[in-house]
Design an enzyme around this catalytic site. Structure first.
Site, PDB file in Angstrom:
ATOM      1  N   GLU A 148      15.076 -15.075   0.271  1.00  0.00           N
ATOM      2  CA  GLU A 148      15.603 -16.014   1.278  1.00  0.00           C
ATOM      3  C   GLU A 148      14.545 -17.064   1.645  1.00  0.00           C
ATOM      4  O   GLU A 148      14.844 -18.013   2.359  1.00  0.00           O
ATOM      5  CB  GLU A 148      15.988 -15.256   2.560  1.00  0.00           C
ATOM      6  CG  GLU A 148      17.282 -14.487   2.432  1.00  0.00           C
ATOM      7  CD  GLU A 148      17.397 -13.397   3.502  1.00  0.00           C
ATOM      8  OE1 GLU A 148      16.610 -13.399   4.476  1.00  0.00           O
ATOM      9  OE2 GLU A 148      18.286 -12.529   3.326  1.00  0.00           O
ATOM     10  N   ASP A 202       0.836  -1.198   0.000  1.00  0.00           N
ATOM     11  CA  ASP A 202       0.000   0.000   0.000  1.00  0.00           C
ATOM     12  C   ASP A 202       0.879   1.260   0.000  1.00  0.00           C
ATOM     13  O   ASP A 202       1.890   1.317   0.707  1.00  0.00           O
ATOM     14  CB  ASP A 202      -0.860  -0.044   1.273  1.00  0.00           C
ATOM     15  CG  ASP A 202      -1.949   1.001   1.307  1.00  0.00           C
ATOM     16  OD1 ASP A 202      -2.841   0.942   0.453  1.00  0.00           O
ATOM     17  OD2 ASP A 202      -1.918   1.877   2.196  1.00  0.00           O
TER      18      ASP A 202
END
Ligand code: NOJ
Length: 561
Positions: A275, A224
């Protein structure tokens, strides 16, 4: 009448060859949890309601869902004011319900993107409560943007910035001694204080929030206000455009939008996503006018996609559409990102109504009963044509709940029903976004059209919505719902999202393009145009007259002879 000349092709965008990530050609369906399906009967949609209806999305043929916020929130901005980023608001269910939703979606082959709201928190977030309870200059205040006011007694706001919802972007607090004190920044509602992204604790906490949801199995985040996190430290006054993030008369960027510093945040998040196992994505909600500036959010080491609001704002006119499509593809191709396409979301007037206005689209801030009303039939006809054009374009596409039903904006909501803070903060001069957020009609005959077994609905649904209900359209040839299903099936089967794009010669009012062996003609003009002789029509946005012409406000997908 001249037909399109399919021989003079001009390549705008090459096909996307590799297998690549799922998101590059995905069709992503936005669920606004308050308004999709209500399982517990309180008149507000919830996570169990969503889980129970996920098969609708499989039947429709989309690849992924994006869920607007369902986190604990006082709902001052319909959930975009979050008080705890690691839980579910009881209004929407529980963490166990979120897990169940994720599990069911994955079982059905749907990816799930959740909303991340990093620019601000709720004023009920424990950090903000601590900031208010602490003195100026305290570490608790440092996580937000507190400043002394201007004027002799600090009675004027620190800058002249306006809130995106109307009024000033600063609110003055009362200090512990009972006197008026510092001001805090809120680019949106006063109940949405902006965080200070220079603060290491803010950065660390959001990385932890990302990990929290990644570990629960989400496939990505819609970020957002992605262009807003970092503010110009000099905090200059702003004399440029209020909402459109451009530059002012001296060429300076808005001090609270599209600052260079945001990019290192997204680079860190990209590393964090990588990751984690799986193919997770970041999507930027960045209302930045310049498409090349938007593309900077999707450079190879930043986010994966950005909403293409330039496309959403483009009027239903061939020349404008051609220009936006070409510019969008050029800007995103330059950074190797897929272009996205979007026509509606929970912040804008639904495209079935927007395209029925004399401007045929563009920027609007809500429609009220006293405003000129859109032309419903013209709007729907253009909306269907616009969608069919959009779904033929290479890249990813976003659908907003209810557009597959041809739902119009609710343009006659009584003022007392309105809940968007924009309506209040502008003193009603902007009607706001409630008209796009009305709960979905599932069953023509059910209470609240099947939205809630109790018949309740947090915003009133218009009487005539029975005809838009899913069960009134399923299996009905020519219905908007069946048009979307057919288009999504063909799009997937023909790999249109990975395809190339070539302009074909056609009359000025017609967008004519090739994607693979598909020819797409969208007639935005007032006159019928000839279809190429002998072509097989795979799909058209409305009935064709059968005389070899394509009527106004109609799009057709063809395979040439
Ligand atoms: C963009 C969201 O889509 C909108 O609904 C919200 O009001 C603002 N950001 C503030 O979070």
């Amino acid at each position: 009448m001249t037909g399109p000349q399919t021989t003079e092709a001009r390549l705008v965008h090459p096909a996307d060859p590799g297998p690549g990530s799922w998101h590059r050609d995905a069709v992503i369906y936005q669920i606004y949890p308050r308004s999709w399906a209500d399982a517990d009967g309180d008149g507000v949609g919830d996570l169990p309601g969503i889980t129970a209806r996920l098969e609708h999305l499989v039947e429709l043929g989309v690849d992924a869902v994006w869920l607007s916020p369902f986190y604990p929130s006082p709902q001052a901005d319909a959930g975009y004011d979050i008080s705890d980023h690691r839980d579910v608001d009881p209004l929407f269910g529980s963490l166990a319900d979120a897990d169940a939703l994720l599990a069911r979606a994955h079982e059905l082959g749907l990816k799930v993107i959740v909303d991340l709201v990093p620019n601000h928190t709720s004023d009920e977030h424990p950090w903000f409560a601590a900031a208010l309870a602490s003195p100026p200059g305290s570490p608790e205040r440092a996580r937000y943007v507190f400043r002394d006011g201007r004027g002799h007694g600090g009675e004027l706001p620190p800058t002249n910035w306006s809130s995106a919802f109307g009024g000033a972007a600063w609110t003055r607090v009362v200090e512990a001694d009972g006197r008026p004190g510092q001001w805090y920044l809120h680019v949106f509602d006063r109940r949405q204080p902006d965080l200070n992204w220079d603060h290491p604790e803010v950065r660390a906490d959001f990385e932890d929030v990302l990990r929290f949801w990644l570990d629960r199995g989400v496939d990505g985040f819609r970020v957002d206000v992605a262009s807003g996190l970092v503010k110009d430290p000099a905090m200059p006054d702003w004399h440029g455009p209020l909402r459109v993030q451009g530059v002012d008369a001296d060429g300076r960027p808005h001090p609270a939008r599209d600052q260079e510093g945001v990019h290192e945040i997204y680079r860190a998040w990209r590393r964090l996503l990588e990751e984690h196992p799986g193919d997770r994505v970041l999507v930027a909600e960045a209302w930045v006018a310049d498409l090349d500036r938007v593309a900077r959010y999707v450079r190879p080491d930043e986010m994966h996609q950005a909403f293409n609001f330039a496309y959403l704002l483009t009027p239903w006119r061939a020349a404008d559409l051609r220009q936006t499509v070409a510019e969008s593809l050029r800007a995103n191709d330059a950074v190797g990102a897929p272009t996205t396409w979007v026509l509606s979301n929970h912040d804008v007037v639904r495209h079935a109504s927007r395209l029925g206005t004399p401007a045929r689209g563009g920027r609007m801030t809500g429609i009220g009963a006293d405003d000129p009303q859109p032309d419903g039939p013209a709007g729907l006809r253009r909306a269907r044509a616009a969608t069919l054009l959009m779904l033929a374009l290479p890249g990813a596409a976003y659908l907003y709940q209810g557009e597959e039903l041809g739902l119009p904006e609710h343009t006659t909501l009584p003022d007392e029903a309105r809940q968007d803070p924009t309506f209040v903060r502008t003193g009603g001069t902007e009607k706001g976004r409630d008209g796009a957020r009305v709960p979905i009609p599932w069953e023509a005959g059910g209470p609240s059209y099947g939205f809630s077994a109790s018949g309740r609905s947090w915003l009133p649904q218009p009487r005539e919505w029975a005809r838009y209900a899913v069960d009134a359209q399923r299996g009905v040839p020519g219905s908007t719902y069946e048009l979307y299903r057919a288009a999504l099936r063909l799009r997937r089967g023909r790999h249109l999202g990975r395809g190339d794009l070539r302009w074909l010669d056609a009359p000025e009012d017609v967008v004519a393009l090739g994607n693979g062996d598909l020819v797409v003609l969208a007639n935005t003009g007032e006159q019928p145009v000839a279809l190429p002789g002998g072509a097989e029509v795979l799909l058209a946005s409305d009935d064709l007259p059968g005389d070899g012409t394509l009527p106004p406000d109609t799009t057709a997908w063809l395979v040439p002879a």
